[in-house]
Design a protein around this motif. Sequence first.
Motif, PDB file in Angstrom:
ATOM      1  N   GLN A  13      -6.488  -6.595   9.152  1.00 29.04           N
ATOM      2  CA  GLN A  13      -6.603  -5.145   9.329  1.00 29.04           C
ATOM      3  C   GLN A  13      -5.287  -4.531   8.874  1.00 29.04           C
ATOM      4  N   LEU A  14      -5.332  -3.817   7.738  1.00 25.31           N
ATOM      5  CA  LEU A  14      -4.100  -3.264   7.169  1.00 25.31           C
ATOM      6  C   LEU A  14      -3.804  -1.869   7.732  1.00 25.31           C
ATOM      7  N   ALA A  15      -2.577  -1.727   8.243  1.00 21.18           N
ATOM      8  CA  ALA A  15      -2.113  -0.421   8.753  1.00 21.18           C
ATOM      9  C   ALA A  15      -1.520   0.385   7.607  1.00 21.18           C
ATOM     10  N   VAL A  16      -1.926   1.651   7.479  1.00 21.76           N
ATOM     11  CA  VAL A  16      -1.396   2.501   6.408  1.00 21.76           C
ATOM     12  C   VAL A  16      -1.021   3.864   6.968  1.00 21.76           C
ATOM     13  N   PRO A  17       0.215   4.305   6.727  1.00 17.05           N
ATOM     14  CA  PRO A  17       0.575   5.655   7.175  1.00 17.05           C
ATOM     15  C   PRO A  17      -0.338   6.684   6.497  1.00 17.05           C
ATOM     16  N   GLY A  18      -0.991   7.524   7.298  1.00 16.69           N
ATOM     17  CA  GLY A  18      -1.958   8.472   6.754  1.00 16.69           C
ATOM     18  C   GLY A  18      -1.319   9.590   5.950  1.00 16.69           C
ATOM     19  N   GLU A  21      -0.189   9.139   0.335  1.00 15.31           N
ATOM     20  CA  GLU A  21      -1.290   8.992  -0.644  1.00 15.31           C
ATOM     21  C   GLU A  21      -1.149   7.685  -1.403  1.00 15.31           C
ATOM     22  N   LYS A  22       0.113   7.365  -1.743  1.00 15.49           N
ATOM     23  CA  LYS A  22       0.371   6.164  -2.537  1.00 15.49           C
ATOM     24  C   LYS A  22      -0.061   4.905  -1.779  1.00 15.49           C
ATOM     25  N   MET A  23       0.315   4.811  -0.523  1.00 15.48           N
ATOM     26  CA  MET A  23      -0.046   3.610   0.247  1.00 15.48           C
ATOM     27  C   MET A  23      -1.538   3.577   0.549  1.00 15.48           C
ATOM     28  N   LEU A  24      -2.158   4.731   0.742  1.00 16.01           N
ATOM     29  CA  LEU A  24      -3.607   4.756   0.967  1.00 16.01           C
ATOM     30  C   LEU A  24      -4.326   4.212  -0.269  1.00 16.01           C
ATOM     31  N   THR A  25      -3.831   4.583  -1.447  1.00 13.79           N
ATOM     32  CA  THR A  25      -4.450   4.097  -2.687  1.00 13.79           C
ATOM     33  C   THR A  25      -4.276   2.590  -2.807  1.00 13.79           C
ATOM     34  N   LYS A  26      -3.084   2.110  -2.501  1.00 11.03           N
ATOM     35  CA  LYS A  26      -2.830   0.657  -2.549  1.00 11.03           C
ATOM     36  C   LYS A  26      -3.704  -0.075  -1.532  1.00 11.03           C
ATOM     37  N   ALA A  27      -3.879   0.529  -0.364  1.00 17.30           N
ATOM     38  CA  ALA A  27      -4.680  -0.099   0.695  1.00 17.30           C
ATOM     39  C   ALA A  27      -6.139  -0.235   0.262  1.00 17.30           C
ATOM     40  N   ALA A  28      -6.661   0.803  -0.384  1.00 19.08           N
ATOM     41  CA  ALA A  28      -8.065   0.759  -0.823  1.00 19.08           C
ATOM     42  C   ALA A  28      -8.271  -0.365  -1.840  1.00 19.08           C
ATOM     43  N   CYS A  37      -6.225   3.945   8.624  1.00 22.23           N
ATOM     44  CA  CYS A  37      -5.377   5.023   8.149  1.00 22.23           C
ATOM     45  C   CYS A  37      -4.770   5.649   9.406  1.00 22.23           C
ATOM     46  N   ASP A  38      -3.453   5.624   9.473  1.00 18.80           N
ATOM     47  CA  ASP A  38      -2.804   5.967  10.740  1.00 18.80           C
ATOM     48  C   ASP A  38      -2.436   7.439  10.844  1.00 18.80           C
ATOM     49  N   LEU A  39      -2.746   8.016  11.993  1.00 19.77           N
ATOM     50  CA  LEU A  39      -2.252   9.355  12.343  1.00 19.77           C
ATOM     51  C   LEU A  39      -1.272   9.278  13.501  1.00 19.77           C
ATOM     52  N   ASP A  41       1.647   6.401  15.237  1.00 17.41           N
ATOM     53  CA  ASP A  41       3.081   6.128  15.200  1.00 17.41           C
ATOM     54  C   ASP A  41       3.711   6.110  13.803  1.00 17.41           C
ATOM     55  N   ALA A  42       2.910   5.856  12.760  1.00 19.40           N
ATOM     56  CA  ALA A  42       3.507   5.796  11.420  1.00 19.40           C
ATOM     57  C   ALA A  42       3.601   7.170  10.769  1.00 19.40           C
ATOM     58  N   VAL A  43       3.200   8.226  11.504  1.00 17.31           N
ATOM     59  CA  VAL A  43       3.249   9.581  10.944  1.00 17.31           C
ATOM     60  C   VAL A  43       4.099  10.471  11.865  1.00 17.31           C
ATOM     61  N   VAL A  71      -9.815   5.128  11.147  1.00 16.83           N
ATOM     62  CA  VAL A  71      -8.678   6.047  11.311  1.00 16.83           C
ATOM     63  C   VAL A  71      -8.128   5.870  12.725  1.00 16.83           C
ATOM     64  N   ARG A  72      -6.813   5.638  12.801  1.00 21.10           N
ATOM     65  CA  ARG A  72      -6.193   5.600  14.139  1.00 21.10           C
ATOM     66  C   ARG A  72      -5.741   7.008  14.500  1.00 21.10           C
ATOM     67  N   ILE A  73      -6.290   7.516  15.588  1.00 19.10           N
ATOM     68  CA  ILE A  73      -5.965   8.863  16.057  1.00 19.10           C
ATOM     69  C   ILE A  73      -4.796   8.778  17.050  1.00 19.10           C
ATOM     70  N   ALA A 236      -2.051  -6.351   9.546  1.00 20.30           N
ATOM     71  CA  ALA A 236      -1.010  -6.486   8.531  1.00 20.30           C
ATOM     72  C   ALA A 236      -0.314  -5.135   8.484  1.00 20.30           C
ATOM     73  N   ILE A 237       1.004  -5.121   8.612  1.00 26.78           N
ATOM     74  CA  ILE A 237       1.692  -3.826   8.500  1.00 26.78           C
ATOM     75  C   ILE A 237       2.251  -3.651   7.089  1.00 26.78           C
ATOM     76  N   HIS A 238       2.070  -4.690   6.267  1.00 30.02           N
ATOM     77  CA  HIS A 238       2.557  -4.682   4.881  1.00 30.02           C
ATOM     78  C   HIS A 238       1.581  -5.544   4.080  1.00 30.02           C
ATOM     79  N   PRO A 239       1.345  -5.196   2.804  1.00 27.03           N
ATOM     80  CA  PRO A 239       0.401  -5.992   2.003  1.00 27.03           C
ATOM     81  C   PRO A 239       0.770  -7.475   1.953  1.00 27.03           C
ATOM     82  N   ALA A 240       2.067  -7.790   2.132  1.00 32.36           N
ATOM     83  CA  ALA A 240       2.506  -9.195   2.062  1.00 32.36           C
ATOM     84  C   ALA A 240       1.876 -10.041   3.168  1.00 32.36           C
TER      85      ALA A 240
HETATM   86  N1  COA Z   1      -0.204  -0.220   2.943  1.00 28.96           N
HETATM   87  C1  COA Z   1      -0.301  -0.049   1.612  1.00 28.96           C
HETATM   88  N2  COA Z   1       0.737  -0.207   0.760  1.00 28.96           N
HETATM   89  C2  COA Z   1       1.924  -0.551   1.293  1.00 28.96           C
HETATM   90  C3  COA Z   1       2.092  -0.744   2.672  1.00 28.96           C
HETATM   91  C4  COA Z   1       0.970  -0.562   3.510  1.00 28.96           C
HETATM   92  N3  COA Z   1       1.059  -0.723   4.836  1.00 28.96           N
HETATM   93  N4  COA Z   1       3.372  -1.099   2.920  1.00 28.96           N
HETATM   94  C5  COA Z   1       3.989  -1.141   1.727  1.00 28.96           C
HETATM   95  N5  COA Z   1       3.138  -0.800   0.736  1.00 28.96           N
HETATM   96  C6  COA Z   1       3.395  -0.743  -0.691  1.00 28.96           C
HETATM   97  C7  COA Z   1       4.640   0.072  -1.026  1.00 28.96           C
HETATM   98  O1  COA Z   1       4.285   1.432  -1.212  1.00 28.96           O
HETATM   99  C8  COA Z   1       5.121  -0.587  -2.291  1.00 28.96           C
HETATM  100  O2  COA Z   1       4.335  -0.103  -3.365  1.00 28.96           O
HETATM  101  P1  COA Z   1       4.924  -0.108  -4.880  1.00 28.96           P
HETATM  102  O3  COA Z   1       5.234  -1.535  -5.214  1.00 28.96           O
HETATM  103  O4  COA Z   1       3.812   0.473  -5.691  1.00 28.96           O
HETATM  104  O5  COA Z   1       6.169   0.748  -4.831  1.00 28.96           O
HETATM  105  C9  COA Z   1       4.745  -2.056  -2.099  1.00 28.96           C
HETATM  106  O6  COA Z   1       3.684  -2.067  -1.119  1.00 28.96           O
HETATM  107  C10 COA Z   1       5.889  -2.897  -1.604  1.00 28.96           C
HETATM  108  O7  COA Z   1       6.429  -2.302  -0.448  1.00 28.96           O
HETATM  109  P2  COA Z   1       7.938  -2.556   0.022  1.00 28.96           P
HETATM  110  O8  COA Z   1       8.873  -1.909  -0.936  1.00 28.96           O
HETATM  111  O9  COA Z   1       8.104  -4.001   0.269  1.00 28.96           O
HETATM  112  O10 COA Z   1       7.983  -1.849   1.424  1.00 28.96           O
HETATM  113  P3  COA Z   1       8.339  -0.324   1.743  1.00 28.96           P
HETATM  114  O11 COA Z   1       9.798  -0.234   2.026  1.00 28.96           O
HETATM  115  O12 COA Z   1       7.752   0.592   0.730  1.00 28.96           O
HETATM  116  O13 COA Z   1       7.535  -0.100   3.118  1.00 28.96           O
HETATM  117  C11 COA Z   1       7.173  -0.160   5.442  1.00 28.96           C
HETATM  118  C12 COA Z   1       7.846  -0.833   4.268  1.00 28.96           C
HETATM  119  C13 COA Z   1       7.356  -0.996   6.693  1.00 28.96           C
HETATM  120  C14 COA Z   1       7.769   1.222   5.647  1.00 28.96           C
HETATM  121  C15 COA Z   1       5.648  -0.032   5.107  1.00 28.96           C
HETATM  122  O14 COA Z   1       5.179  -1.325   4.869  1.00 28.96           O
HETATM  123  C16 COA Z   1       4.794   0.660   6.127  1.00 28.96           C
HETATM  124  O15 COA Z   1       4.850   1.877   6.259  1.00 28.96           O
HETATM  125  N6  COA Z   1       3.931  -0.113   6.837  1.00 28.96           N
HETATM  126  C17 COA Z   1       2.927   0.407   7.735  1.00 28.96           C
HETATM  127  C18 COA Z   1       3.534   0.947   8.979  1.00 28.96           C
HETATM  128  C19 COA Z   1       2.468   1.344   9.945  1.00 28.96           C
HETATM  129  O16 COA Z   1       1.361   1.724   9.572  1.00 28.96           O
HETATM  130  N7  COA Z   1       2.783   1.265  11.257  1.00 28.96           N
HETATM  131  C20 COA Z   1       1.843   1.567  12.288  1.00 28.96           C
HETATM  132  C21 COA Z   1       1.084   0.375  12.733  1.00 28.96           C
HETATM  133  S1  COA Z   1       2.108  -0.858  13.467  1.00 28.96           S
END
Ligand code: COA
Length: 304
Positions: A13-18, A21-28, A37-39, A41-43, A71-73, A236-240
């Motif tokens: 389950q990937l967390a994305v700051p709502g 736009e860039k991260m939402l596109t990557k998440a999709a 899509c978070d509303l 703590d990440a916003v 969507v996380r409210i 997953a808080i990051h795509p990695a």
């Molecule tokens: N969803 C989609 N894409 C993401 C992402 C996520 N959660 N986290 C990072 N990416 C993207 C970045 O935009 C970047 O894209 P690019 O290569 O096109 O520039 C790529 O993945 C690599 O990211 P990186 O540079 O390693 O990390 P960052 O410094 O951009 O972001 C965080 C690090 C922690 C700020 C970010 O991962 C994040 O905001 N995570 C989610 C936080 C969240 O939702 N918290 C609430 C739930 S616990």
Amino acid sequence: MTEKQPMRLRRSQLAVPGSSEKMLTKAAQSAADHVFCDLEDAVAPSAKPAARHTIVEALNSLDWGKKVRCVRINDVSTEWCHEDIITVVEGAHANLDTIMLPKPMSPSDVRFVDLLLSQLEAKLKIKKRIGIEILIEEVQALACVEDIAKASPRIESIIFGMGDYSASQQIDVREIGGESGYPGDIFHYPRFRIAMAARAAGVDPVDGPFGNFKDDEGYRRECKRGLALGFVGKWAIHPAQIDAALDVYSPRPQDVARAREMAEAYAKATAEGIGSVNVGGVMVDAASIRLLSNTIRRADLIGM
Ligand code: COA
Ligand code: MG
């Protein structure tokens, strides 16, 4: 549960700051089974009203494939909660599968969300039922998780939010989901209790975040701890972090093949009036088949 829950994959389950736009596109485009899509703590507070519309636009315009769209409210004690739900549901209609509710303290917090969703579904004539995913992250919530898990027929998953939970109990960890120096697994009790409550309610237990996204070994260790207790996936808080969760939370092909072979041998035996059978030195009976069918059901859902 009165109604059967939809079968959905939640291995990752990937967390994305709502607000991004860039991260939402990557998440999709990602391989995650589920994106929220978070509303919350990440916003930042000042960005929340605009983020609602950014999320609606992303839900309506991006190709999400087979992903669960969530969507996380903000929680029910905030000024944002009701407008989060109204704006997102009115904007995205059926392009939304579930709402994630953080920090419920009691069943009535869940019922508030349930009732508001019912009103909106009726007003907007939305045919499908929008699900609810519950985050257990306060000590008060863990203390009544069995009641919260049954608070609404919309509930599809119960998530252990170990970041806020650690703060709530004042557990001494340096980073979210990380090691605490505790002799053993500091999160064993809440995970075990949440898994029991979720299964008793007929819903999925899901494991929450792990903050250090460079620590693949630590992330995999936590995935395995959840898997062993019956969890179906991890945030997953990051795509990695996506691939590791997909890997750990998928049954191994050899285990699926073995389960199918045993189920076949058992079906043949029962057709001949025999209740237990020897498959390669292992006894297979009705209880074994219950266990094996969990593996087979998960494999079928994944398409293995
Ligand atoms: N969803 C989609 N894409 C993401 C992402 C996520 N959660 N986290 C990072 N990416 C993207 C970045 O935009 C970047 O894209 P690019 O290569 O096109 O520039 C790529 O993945 C690599 O990211 P990186 O540079 O390693 O990390 P960052 O410094 O951009 O972001 C965080 C690090 C922690 C700020 C970010 O991962 C994040 O905001 N995570 C989610 C936080 C969240 O939702 N918290 C609430 C739930 S616990
Ligand atoms: Mg939280």
